[in-house]
Design a protein around this motif. Structure first.
Motif: not given
Lengths: 177, 177
Positions: B141-151
């Motif tokens: 989930t953290r990786e998902f959120m991280a990618t979301g923040m990058l985008l």
DNA sequence: CTTTGTTGTTATCGACTGATAACAAGCAAG
DNA sequence: CTTGCTTGTTATCAGTCGATAACAACAAAG
């Protein structure tokens, strides 16, 4: 009261440090040049004369912040040139919350053309630097940058860094990192 | 000129949509209530009367944006409840750049106590929602959120979404995503 | 000691901006 | 139709804020 006289360069440096603090807290539009002046211990018109305009001061602040981030990465890579080492360096940067948050405010203010251009340029530069210093693949580098952005927004929300606001989801996210 | 009379709720909705556009472009401090009023086709004092203060309007905008994001995730999970499905939904959200960028502006304006509290609350809610909808581990989930923040920051920098600024590093980052 | 350049201040402006007040126009019910 | 409630406007204020101008204080050089 040690009201010493400094050279313009020295005073400019003090103003720049104050600007990092102030812009980091309130962003480009939300920060008053008067607040920066107060933090630096000089008058507001002098801040303007040293940097020309508020926007130029913000751009100078942004450049300085990016320089410091890149320097931290270079220094870390000298010891050990992998992503873990750069990650440790990034965590050290989190101690000065305002530093990274200034970067975020630059991204956020990208609708202002000059700020957008600078943000894109410097963010791209940091991406390339991380990739080249560590010889990582684009995918690995992207994951590193993504985690960095997550931590940066968490810094803005004050759930990481000094005096963090207690938050269950934040501690959850930071486990095993 | 179809200057119809609407109920307060209907007009409020139009103002809210205008607010998403305006706040998404210029952020909390940088957006003028007058600009929102112009976009909504009403007078500036009426905007204030509908929402009380500029801050309350921003908070309402933030809540709305988060509701829409959560709704998109819920809908995606109904079809297929894994992170990839939610990632597709997120990419659809990127088409409306302002939506996600409003969120970023909320994070950035977290020094304002009321905005910080709302940002933390809603971000935590989205994290938990993503994790629970997909039964993912905290790490995934953290990786998902991280990618979301990058985008999201890339959306703010206008290198993703409609009419993107051409940028070598951006295309590099978006490959194999 | 006076001249000259640099550092810094005070005073002040002009434009902006969120908010308030007062008023006007539509609409439904009796 | 007129009474009463909701929707919406115009006029305007009070405070803010970046920027400019003019002046003052200090220091180094000759």
């Amino acid at each position: 009261m040690t009201r010493t006289r400094l050279t313009a360069a020295e005073r400019g440096e003090e103003v720049l440090q104050a600007a990092i603090t102030a812009f980091g807290e309130s962003g480009y539009a939300g920060t008053k040049t008067d607040e920066i002046a107060r933090l630096a211990g000089v008058s507001q018109p002098y801040v303007i004369r040293l940097f020309g305009t508020k926007q130029q001061l913000f751009l100078a602040t942004l450049e300085r912040v990016c320089d410091e981030i890149e320097q931290a990465f270079r220094t870390a890579a000298e010891r050990k040139s992998d992503l873990e080492s750069l990650g440790d360096a990034f965590n050290q940067l989190l101690v000065r919350r305002e530093l990274l948050v200034v970067l975020l405010h630059g991204f956020a203010a990208s609708a202002e053309p000059a700020i957008g251009e600078a943000s894109r340029e410097r963010f791209g530069g940091i991406y390339r630097l991380v990739r080249d210093l560590t010889n990582s693949s684009p995918e690995e580098t992207r994951e590193f940058m993504a985690t960095g952005m997550l931590l940066t927004v968490m810094a803005a929300m004050q759930v990481v860094g000094p005096n963090p606001v207690a938050c269950t989801w934040a501690t959850d996210l930071l486990e095993n990192l």
